[in-house]
Write an enzyme that holds these catalytic residues in place. Structure first.
Site, mmCIF file in Angstrom:
data_model
loop_
_atom_site.group_PDB
_atom_site.id
_atom_site.type_symbol
_atom_site.label_atom_id
_atom_site.label_comp_id
_atom_site.label_asym_id
_atom_site.label_seq_id
_atom_site.Cartn_x
_atom_site.Cartn_y
_atom_site.Cartn_z
ATOM 1 C CB THR A 122 17.755 -39.273 -41.015
ATOM 2 O OG1 THR A 122 17.874 -40.213 -42.101
ATOM 3 C CG2 THR A 122 16.282 -39.010 -40.783
ATOM 4 C CG ASP A 145 17.580 -42.449 -44.815
ATOM 5 O OD1 ASP A 145 18.304 -42.177 -45.786
ATOM 6 O OD2 ASP A 145 17.929 -43.220 -43.894
ATOM 7 N NE ARG A 176 23.536 -46.380 -37.976
ATOM 8 C CZ ARG A 176 23.887 -45.917 -39.177
ATOM 9 N NH1 ARG A 176 25.041 -46.254 -39.702
ATOM 10 N NH2 ARG A 176 23.086 -45.113 -39.848
ATOM 11 N N GLY A 191 23.390 -42.102 -38.823
ATOM 12 C CA GLY A 191 24.063 -41.550 -40.007
ATOM 13 C C GLY A 191 24.123 -40.035 -39.940
ATOM 14 N NE ARG A 216 18.663 -46.693 -42.028
ATOM 15 C CZ ARG A 216 19.468 -46.803 -40.992
ATOM 16 N NH1 ARG A 216 19.519 -47.916 -40.313
ATOM 17 N NH2 ARG A 216 20.212 -45.799 -40.611
HETATM 18 P P1 ADP Z 1 19.064 -43.562 -36.624
HETATM 19 O O1 ADP Z 1 19.069 -42.757 -35.376
HETATM 20 O O2 ADP Z 1 19.545 -42.785 -37.809
HETATM 21 O O3 ADP Z 1 17.748 -44.279 -36.842
HETATM 22 P P2 ADP Z 1 20.232 -46.066 -35.738
HETATM 23 O O4 ADP Z 1 18.987 -46.854 -35.905
HETATM 24 O O5 ADP Z 1 21.512 -46.692 -36.192
HETATM 25 O O6 ADP Z 1 20.193 -44.680 -36.499
HETATM 26 O O7 ADP Z 1 20.344 -45.691 -34.190
HETATM 27 C C1 ADP Z 1 21.411 -44.895 -33.715
HETATM 28 C C2 ADP Z 1 21.813 -45.344 -32.348
HETATM 29 O O8 ADP Z 1 20.730 -45.149 -31.429
HETATM 30 C C3 ADP Z 1 22.172 -46.824 -32.203
HETATM 31 O O9 ADP Z 1 23.477 -47.111 -32.603
HETATM 32 C C4 ADP Z 1 21.991 -47.018 -30.719
HETATM 33 O O10 ADP Z 1 23.117 -46.570 -30.000
HETATM 34 C C5 ADP Z 1 20.805 -46.117 -30.387
HETATM 35 N N1 ADP Z 1 19.593 -46.930 -30.368
HETATM 36 C C6 ADP Z 1 18.941 -47.496 -31.406
HETATM 37 N N2 ADP Z 1 17.890 -48.231 -30.997
HETATM 38 C C7 ADP Z 1 17.879 -48.150 -29.647
HETATM 39 C C8 ADP Z 1 17.046 -48.706 -28.617
HETATM 40 N N3 ADP Z 1 16.005 -49.496 -28.896
HETATM 41 N N4 ADP Z 1 17.359 -48.393 -27.343
HETATM 42 C C9 ADP Z 1 18.389 -47.598 -27.034
HETATM 43 N N5 ADP Z 1 19.214 -47.058 -27.950
HETATM 44 C C10 ADP Z 1 18.965 -47.316 -29.241
HETATM 45 O O1 F6P Z 2 20.288 -43.218 -42.698
HETATM 46 C C1 F6P Z 2 21.120 -42.595 -43.632
HETATM 47 C C2 F6P Z 2 21.796 -43.625 -44.487
HETATM 48 O O2 F6P Z 2 22.697 -42.973 -45.362
HETATM 49 C C3 F6P Z 2 20.846 -44.525 -45.291
HETATM 50 O O3 F6P Z 2 20.355 -43.884 -46.448
HETATM 51 C C4 F6P Z 2 21.723 -45.713 -45.556
HETATM 52 O O4 F6P Z 2 20.957 -46.881 -45.745
HETATM 53 C C5 F6P Z 2 22.529 -45.804 -44.289
HETATM 54 O O5 F6P Z 2 22.535 -44.522 -43.692
HETATM 55 C C6 F6P Z 2 23.949 -46.261 -44.494
HETATM 56 O O6 F6P Z 2 24.544 -46.391 -43.255
HETATM 57 P P1 F6P Z 2 26.093 -46.655 -42.993
HETATM 58 O O7 F6P Z 2 26.722 -45.317 -42.819
HETATM 59 O O8 F6P Z 2 26.121 -47.437 -41.739
HETATM 60 O O9 F6P Z 2 26.631 -47.391 -44.187
#
Ligand code: ADP
Ligand code: F6P
Length: 322
Positions: A129, A131, A76, A15, A175
């Site tokens: 983030t 969050d 993502r 995000g 989240r």
């Molecule tokens: P955030 O970084 O805000 O926690 P996400 O959990 O959606 O957001 O992760 C962002 C991106 O990081 C994912 O779309 C993916 O491409 C990559 N990612 C997440 N988990 C993994 C993992 N276990 N191994 C490799 N890449 C990952």
């Molecule tokens: O991680 C930031 C955030 O805005 C969270 O607060 C929320 O749950 C999520 O991203 C929403 O994600 P998306 O943009 O995929 O709807």
């Protein structure tokens, strides 16, 4: 062993968050000052796999420090969670001469950085983030702007809630974490606060509290509800039926993720961007930049991902007492 890098990449992932642009700007300008070349990767790991890679110079990051969102875009990417995707990503880095990478994002993005590091690309993560749900750091880029945006919105809802003598449930993002809700509950003087970390599903307690407050002459009742609990609209219907008081739900949503970053987010993001550039230039890898006990520090990503974070009990108590 430290490996000297010559060209670094920078990407934003997960995000978006206000202040990410300030971090990108700092990474680019400090790395150039350190004598490195810089490339921007568009749309996170997805852009890496699609080779959406651009050269960056000082001018590429002009006029962005005050802007919300991320000029690089974010996404993502499921493919990058697979071993094949990670090997392809590292290969594309090598093809473009990228031997170091700054990843601005949350825990998920750090996992991607960890995998890239294992493939021989030096990586450093920066917490981006709204969050605040990254265990190794007391600060994440975007949280400050987000809580200020939410706070202003809740003040406005309070005005109309008082005029109509209504109950208002305001749902804020976060989240699975309740940090935005906790800060807003204190800043906005909420009458009730619902955090996923603490929720006991006792709606009767909230109803009793509303009735009690009304008897004491209170004209409004603000409930800050975290996204991790959700269901604000159905909750409002049940509370209205039980109390006989008009109850409205407002879900603040994506407005909390946009807007011009606050001074704090601009400055801390700039500091973290420079710190990341410096540790990459020093040959470190698999690190994350953090802010702990008033200092900018760095941790090993594996260590950082194993850390746990809890809601500050004293803050929670204060939110309920005040
Ligand atoms: P955030 O970084 O805000 O926690 P996400 O959990 O959606 O957001 O992760 C962002 C991106 O990081 C994912 O779309 C993916 O491409 C990559 N990612 C997440 N988990 C993994 C993992 N276990 N191994 C490799 N890449 C990952
Ligand atoms: O991680 C930031 C955030 O805005 C969270 O607060 C929320 O749950 C999520 O991203 C929403 O994600 P998306 O943009 O995929 O709807």
């Amino acid at each position: 062993m430290a490996k000297q890098v010559k060209t670094i990449g920078v990407l934003t992932s997960g995000g978006d968050a206000p202040g990410m642009n300030a971090a990108i700007r700092a990474v680019v300008r400090k790395s150039l000052a350190n004598g490195l070349k810089v490339k921007g990767i568009k749309k996170g790991y997805m852009g890496l796999l699609n080779e959406e890679i651009i050269d960056m110079d000082r001018r590429s990051v002009s006029d962005i420090i005050q802007k919300g969102g991320t000029i690089l875009g974010t996404a993502r990417c499921m493919e990058f969670t697979t071993a094949e995707g990670q090997a392809k990503g590292a290969e594309i880095c090598r093809k473009h001469g990228i031997d170091g990478m700054v990843v601005i994002g949350g825990d998920g993005s750090y996992r991607g950085a960890q995998k890239l590091s294992a493939q021989g690309i030096n990586t450093v993560g920066i917490p981006g983030t709204i969050d605040l749900d990254i265990a190794c750091t007391d600060y994440t880029i975007g949280f400050d702007t987000s809580i200020n945006t939410a706070m202003e919105a809740i003040d406005k809802i309070r005005d109309t809630s008082s005029s109509h003598e209504r109950v208002s449930i305001v749902e804020v993002m976060g989240r699975h974490a309740g940090y935005i809700a906790l800060w807003c509950a204190i800043a906005n003087g909420a009458d009730d606060i619902l955090l996923p970390e603490k929720y006991d599903y006792n709606e009767q307690r909230i109803i009793d509290n509303i009735i009690d407050n009304r008897k004491k002459g209170k004209t409004h009742h603000i409930i800050v509800n975290a996204e991790g609990i959700g269901h604000s609209t159905s909750m409002a219907r049940r509370i209205e039926a039980a109390t006989g008081l008009e109850t409205r739900a407002s879900i603040l949503g994506y407005m909390q993720r946009g807007g011009s970053p606050t001074c704090k987010d601009r400055v801390y993001a700039s500091m973290m961007g420079c710190y990341a550039a410096d540790i990459l230039a020093a040959g470190k890898t698999n690190r994350v930049v953090s802010y702990r006990n008033g200092q900018f520090v760095d941790y090993d990503i594996d260590e950082a991902l194993a850390m746990k974070k809890n809601i500050n009990e004293y803050m929670y108590e204060i939110a309920r007492i005040l």
